[in-house]
Design an enzyme around this catalytic site. Sequence first.
Site, mmCIF file in Angstrom:
data_model
loop_
_atom_site.group_PDB
_atom_site.id
_atom_site.type_symbol
_atom_site.label_atom_id
_atom_site.label_comp_id
_atom_site.label_asym_id
_atom_site.label_seq_id
_atom_site.Cartn_x
_atom_site.Cartn_y
_atom_site.Cartn_z
ATOM 1 C CG HIS A 172 33.612 32.576 37.445
ATOM 2 N ND1 HIS A 172 33.702 32.701 38.891
ATOM 3 C CD2 HIS A 172 33.126 33.886 37.262
ATOM 4 C CE1 HIS A 172 32.861 34.338 39.547
ATOM 5 N NE2 HIS A 172 32.863 34.341 38.341
ATOM 6 C CD GLU A 188 35.834 36.330 37.635
ATOM 7 O OE1 GLU A 188 35.302 37.957 36.453
ATOM 8 O OE2 GLU A 188 35.123 35.965 38.644
ATOM 9 C CD GLU A 189 34.225 36.313 41.972
ATOM 10 O OE1 GLU A 189 35.637 37.498 42.013
ATOM 11 O OE2 GLU A 189 33.321 36.015 41.659
ATOM 12 C CG ASP A 210 30.837 36.269 36.051
ATOM 13 O OD1 ASP A 210 30.493 36.379 36.411
ATOM 14 O OD2 ASP A 210 31.612 36.948 35.722
#
Length: 362
Positions: free
Chosen positions: A71, A217-218, A240
């Site tokens: 990401h 994503e966060e 990740d």
Amino acid sequence: MSTESILKDTSIAFLESYLNNASPTGYESEGQKLWMNYLKPYVDTFITDTYGTAVGIINPDAPFKVVIEGHADEISWYVNYITDDGLLYVIRNGGSDHQIAPSKRVNIHTKKGIVKGVFGWPAIHTRLRDKEEIPKLSNIFIDLGCETKEQVLEMGVHVGCVITYPDEFMILNENKFVCRAIDNRMGGFMIAEVARLLHENKKTLPFGLYIVNSVQEEIGLRGAEMIAQTIKPNVAIVTDVCHDTTTPMIDKKVEGDLKMGKGPVIAYAPAVQNKLRDLIVDTAEENKIPFQRHATSRATGTDTDAFAYSNGGVASALISLPLRYMHTTVEMVHREDVENVIQLIYESLLKIENNETFSYFK
């Protein structure tokens, strides 16, 4: 393939420029342009979507589709309130850590360009000795050197402007990469390096490979959720970061026993498809790639979950990079782990057969 040969000087130069560039959640496009430009020689074509996820594709006409994914976004802040005295109060954009904010310099992104500021904090002399206040979301604030709200607005700063830290890439003790946003632009870097190696080693894959750099994503795996519906992949290998649990104040009984320098971390979780994970473990063992194991309970908390549960179920797995000091400006990883994650993804792709279902029932 020796890990010594994986990262070239040109790779490190790209990594540095890519990490130093700000790509806060919701504002990833400039970083995506850098990434796509680096990836361009190694793929056949690109797709992008409305919110900025970028995908490099090898063999775009192949019916069987394999995703490798990281990401692109980093945690940040939003301007939430401007006082009459020209100070800014903030809210999170992702999991930003209020405890590291005091005395940090910041970049505020405006239509007029970057405006500099600092997170102020009362001097030690002025704080109550018996009951010191700790940094929290309600008391951290940014000072732009302005005296009035009007001056702030004249600079182009308004509620909703996004705020990042300017901290830049460095190499510590020869083989530790340190920067903000290693979570998870290092993932985007590593999958780009996989594409480079496939190209340079003239490997032909029997399926379509989708090198996916997801946004958002966060704040809940949102970019992966969107692009999974667009691509409709058969397989997804996600990378990740995870915690190096050997630094002080971390409980290994809770967080597991993981250390940077000891290799990629292979996840165990309901979202991880067992046969795909077994293929990755077998690949590591056959190629003598060191690896660690991590049990993540009911969810991985990564884009793996978004891919796994999309489109009626997609065989998904997670290969993580051990990282120290997550969601700070001094995130740290080991160069050898970076190289070994790249090699593990690369070798796993070469082991996946066309039209492999990973069915438990055959």
